[in-house]
Scaffold this motif. Structure first.
Motif, mmCIF file in Angstrom:
data_model
loop_
_atom_site.group_PDB
_atom_site.id
_atom_site.type_symbol
_atom_site.label_atom_id
_atom_site.label_comp_id
_atom_site.label_asym_id
_atom_site.label_seq_id
_atom_site.Cartn_x
_atom_site.Cartn_y
_atom_site.Cartn_z
ATOM 1 N N VAL A 157 24.525 -13.347 -5.761
ATOM 2 C CA VAL A 157 25.724 -12.207 -6.163
ATOM 3 C C VAL A 157 25.041 -11.090 -6.861
ATOM 4 O O VAL A 157 25.392 -10.142 -6.708
ATOM 5 N N LEU A 158 24.182 -11.454 -7.854
ATOM 6 C CA LEU A 158 23.879 -9.972 -8.587
ATOM 7 C C LEU A 158 23.063 -9.129 -7.824
ATOM 8 O O LEU A 158 23.155 -8.209 -7.993
ATOM 9 N N MET A 159 22.368 -9.893 -6.890
ATOM 10 C CA MET A 159 21.409 -9.070 -5.947
ATOM 11 C C MET A 159 22.348 -8.057 -4.971
ATOM 12 O O MET A 159 22.149 -6.934 -4.873
ATOM 13 N N LEU A 160 23.444 -8.737 -4.633
ATOM 14 C CA LEU A 160 24.221 -8.201 -3.702
ATOM 15 C C LEU A 160 25.161 -7.125 -4.315
ATOM 16 O O LEU A 160 25.248 -6.170 -3.516
ATOM 17 N N CYS A 161 25.579 -7.249 -5.461
ATOM 18 C CA CYS A 161 26.354 -6.279 -6.298
ATOM 19 C C CYS A 161 25.483 -5.072 -6.582
ATOM 20 O O CYS A 161 25.926 -4.083 -6.762
ATOM 21 N N GLY A 162 24.207 -5.233 -6.501
ATOM 22 C CA GLY A 162 23.294 -4.318 -6.713
ATOM 23 C C GLY A 162 22.784 -3.634 -5.523
ATOM 24 O O GLY A 162 21.841 -2.662 -5.402
ATOM 25 N N GLY A 163 23.283 -3.888 -4.373
ATOM 26 C CA GLY A 163 23.291 -3.583 -2.999
ATOM 27 C C GLY A 163 21.814 -4.047 -2.314
ATOM 28 O O GLY A 163 21.183 -3.480 -1.389
ATOM 29 N N LEU A 164 21.438 -5.240 -2.771
ATOM 30 C CA LEU A 164 20.395 -5.765 -2.097
ATOM 31 C C LEU A 164 20.353 -7.252 -1.693
ATOM 32 O O LEU A 164 21.272 -7.961 -2.283
ATOM 33 N N ILE A 165 19.720 -7.552 -0.689
ATOM 34 C CA ILE A 165 19.575 -8.914 -0.381
ATOM 35 C C ILE A 165 18.110 -9.291 0.024
ATOM 36 O O ILE A 165 17.327 -8.699 0.361
ATOM 37 N N HIS A 166 17.805 -10.541 -0.819
ATOM 38 C CA HIS A 166 16.523 -11.062 -0.793
ATOM 39 C C HIS A 166 15.724 -10.750 0.721
ATOM 40 O O HIS A 166 14.550 -10.467 0.769
ATOM 41 N N GLN A 188 10.488 -8.197 1.025
ATOM 42 C CA GLN A 188 11.186 -7.993 2.299
ATOM 43 C C GLN A 188 12.626 -7.740 1.883
ATOM 44 O O GLN A 188 13.345 -7.841 2.799
ATOM 45 N N VAL A 189 12.811 -7.541 0.544
ATOM 46 C CA VAL A 189 14.161 -7.147 -0.045
ATOM 47 C C VAL A 189 14.840 -6.177 0.968
ATOM 48 O O VAL A 189 14.175 -4.919 1.344
ATOM 49 N N VAL A 190 16.205 -6.233 1.508
ATOM 50 C CA VAL A 190 16.775 -5.254 2.408
ATOM 51 C C VAL A 190 18.151 -4.639 1.746
ATOM 52 O O VAL A 190 18.803 -5.055 0.690
ATOM 53 N N SER A 191 18.580 -3.498 2.261
ATOM 54 C CA SER A 191 19.721 -2.875 1.797
ATOM 55 C C SER A 191 20.965 -3.600 2.465
ATOM 56 O O SER A 191 20.945 -3.711 3.554
ATOM 57 N N ALA A 192 21.672 -3.902 1.413
ATOM 58 C CA ALA A 192 23.008 -4.563 1.643
ATOM 59 C C ALA A 192 24.024 -3.845 2.780
ATOM 60 O O ALA A 192 24.636 -4.107 3.442
ATOM 61 N N SER A 193 23.892 -2.355 2.412
ATOM 62 C CA SER A 193 24.743 -1.533 3.325
ATOM 63 C C SER A 193 24.044 -0.792 4.243
ATOM 64 O O SER A 193 24.840 0.062 5.135
ATOM 65 N N GLY A 194 22.979 -0.608 4.416
ATOM 66 C CA GLY A 194 21.940 0.281 5.194
ATOM 67 C C GLY A 194 21.353 -0.526 6.365
ATOM 68 O O GLY A 194 20.509 -0.004 7.109
ATOM 69 N N ASN A 195 21.474 -1.896 6.453
ATOM 70 C CA ASN A 195 20.802 -2.882 7.461
ATOM 71 C C ASN A 195 21.807 -3.479 8.243
ATOM 72 O O ASN A 195 22.500 -4.087 7.673
ATOM 73 N N ASN A 196 21.576 -3.211 9.394
ATOM 74 C CA ASN A 196 22.391 -3.987 10.364
ATOM 75 C C ASN A 196 22.440 -5.685 10.279
ATOM 76 O O ASN A 196 23.253 -6.196 10.729
ATOM 77 N N ALA A 197 21.262 -6.094 9.743
ATOM 78 C CA ALA A 197 21.048 -7.427 9.876
ATOM 79 C C ALA A 197 21.333 -8.056 8.586
ATOM 80 O O ALA A 197 21.247 -9.096 8.273
ATOM 81 N N ALA A 198 21.744 -7.126 7.648
ATOM 82 C CA ALA A 198 22.184 -7.658 6.391
ATOM 83 C C ALA A 198 23.005 -8.955 6.237
ATOM 84 O O ALA A 198 22.512 -9.755 5.431
ATOM 85 N N ARG A 199 24.236 -9.112 6.914
ATOM 86 C CA ARG A 199 24.945 -10.280 6.608
ATOM 87 C C ARG A 199 24.074 -11.615 7.072
ATOM 88 O O ARG A 199 24.236 -12.401 6.623
ATOM 89 N N THR A 200 23.513 -11.331 8.378
ATOM 90 C CA THR A 200 22.697 -12.491 8.856
ATOM 91 C C THR A 200 21.671 -13.027 7.758
ATOM 92 O O THR A 200 21.325 -14.179 7.502
ATOM 93 N N TRP A 230 30.253 -12.509 1.141
ATOM 94 C CA TRP A 230 30.007 -11.497 1.926
ATOM 95 C C TRP A 230 31.333 -10.782 2.418
ATOM 96 O O TRP A 230 31.623 -9.475 2.246
ATOM 97 N N ALA A 231 32.523 -11.554 2.472
ATOM 98 C CA ALA A 231 33.774 -11.169 2.643
ATOM 99 C C ALA A 231 34.076 -10.249 1.586
ATOM 100 O O ALA A 231 34.812 -9.395 1.698
ATOM 101 N N LEU A 232 34.051 -10.921 0.246
ATOM 102 C CA LEU A 232 34.254 -10.042 -0.738
ATOM 103 C C LEU A 232 33.453 -8.864 -0.958
ATOM 104 O O LEU A 232 33.929 -7.730 -1.249
ATOM 105 N N PHE A 233 32.003 -8.868 -0.533
ATOM 106 C CA PHE A 233 31.502 -7.626 -0.791
ATOM 107 C C PHE A 233 31.968 -6.551 0.243
ATOM 108 O O PHE A 233 32.104 -5.347 -0.239
ATOM 109 N N GLU A 234 32.188 -6.654 1.496
ATOM 110 C CA GLU A 234 32.794 -6.069 2.384
ATOM 111 C C GLU A 234 33.996 -5.334 1.828
ATOM 112 O O GLU A 234 34.485 -4.266 2.058
ATOM 113 N N ALA A 235 34.858 -6.195 1.267
ATOM 114 C CA ALA A 235 36.430 -5.748 0.674
ATOM 115 C C ALA A 235 36.183 -4.936 -0.512
ATOM 116 O O ALA A 235 37.159 -4.345 -0.980
ATOM 117 N N GLY A 236 34.918 -4.896 -1.063
ATOM 118 C CA GLY A 236 34.734 -3.833 -2.357
ATOM 119 C C GLY A 236 35.019 -4.790 -3.484
ATOM 120 O O GLY A 236 35.576 -4.476 -4.529
#
Length: 285
Positions: A157-166, A188-200, A230-236
């Motif tokens: 959650v902390l990573m995702l709130c910072g826009g990151l996914i491990h 290999q950390v990815v951007s939660a908002s800039g990567n199409n595979a972020a949710r996966t 992820w649903a909460l993240f998408e909803a802000g």
């Protein structure tokens, strides 16, 4: 031990005083236990790009920023300069993520600097001062597994709130310290908002942890923390202190494929009619 070439410059510059022993070696880097004054730390020496392949990194690189347009073009063309820039971007991603997550209070090793391609950071130890084992190497009681799961979900959650996914989270890049789990390895950390595979990738990270810890606490296997966050993240609506339930009701409504196809066909026909109208107007002129 004999000082590895990648660490001699750090000794010469006074960053570290001595290399004590190797800790581990992988495809991306070799890690050594080092002494800096009275402190024992670890140094991650990234391997040369000639020893590694970028082919498996494409999905991780999407959404990452580079310094300028020249660098971006060179990376896109896979020139020698571009590959060097890609190499530096890969290393800097982990360094930047580690500093960001440590500042946010995540359970990650504290970084002490990045010098000549070497990342110096805390050595995670067990209660006896030895190098901490990986989560995949320890046996847990059911209550311990549930607590570790709770702590690790909070780190995600902390990573995702910072826009990151491990992006590669599993029981083998989590260390078990005396105060609980510590997450490591972020190249290999990815951007939660800039990567199409972020949710996966997020769901895979959480599911990897859940599947492993569910071996000792099977009730964890019925939770849906990844989907919920992820649903909460998408909803802000996701925040570092958001209370998660592990419950999630997926949208099981069937997609109206016929309706989608009809909408596409309607749009195509409208475009044809407009084009015919433009051509008729031009002929009249």
């Amino acid at each position: 031990m004999k000082t590895p070439p990648g660490l001699q410059a750090l000794i010469d510059d006074g960053v570290i005083d001595e290399v004590l022993r190797p800790l581990k070696s992988g495809k991306e880097a070799s890690v050594y236990v080092v002494r800096s004054g009275d402190d024992v730390r670890c140094a991650k020496v990234y391997k040369d790009m000639a020893q590694r392949s970028f082919q498996q990194r494409v999905q991780y690189q999407e959404g990452r920023k580079v310094r300028g347009s020249r660098e971006a073009r060179a990376i896109g063309k896979a020139t020698r300069f571009g590959r060097r820039q890609q190499e530096e971007a890969w290393k800097n991603t982990e360094v930047d993520a580690l500093y960001q997550l440590h500042a946010a209070g995540a359970r990650v090793p504290r970084p002490y600097g990045y010098f000549n391609g070497v990342l110096v950071m805390d050595l995670v130890t067990d209660a006896d001062g030895f190098s901490a084992p990986r989560l995949g190497e320890v046996e847990l009681a059911a209550d311990e597994a549930r607590e570790f799961h709770r702590v690790l979900v909070r780190q995600v959650v902390l990573m995702l709130c910072g826009g990151l996914i491990h992006g590669d989270l599993s029981a083998y890049n989590v260390l078990v310290g005396p105060d609980g789990p510590v997450v490591i390895d972020f190249p290999q950390v990815v951007s939660a908002s800039g990567n199409n595979a972020a949710r996966t990738m997020l769901l895979r990270d959480v599911n990897n942890l859940t599947a492993h810890l569910g071996r000792w606490a099977p009730d964890l296997l019925d939770t849906w923390y990844g989907e919920e966050m992820w649903a909460l993240f998408e909803a802000g609506d996701l925040h570092p202190d958001t209370v998660l339930t592990g419950q999630f009701v997926p949208d099981e409504r069937e997609v109206d494929l016929d309706g989608v196809r009809q909408a596409i066909e309607d749009a195509r026909q409208e475009a044809i009619i407009r084009q015919q109208g433009r051509e008729a107007a031009e002929n009249d002129d």
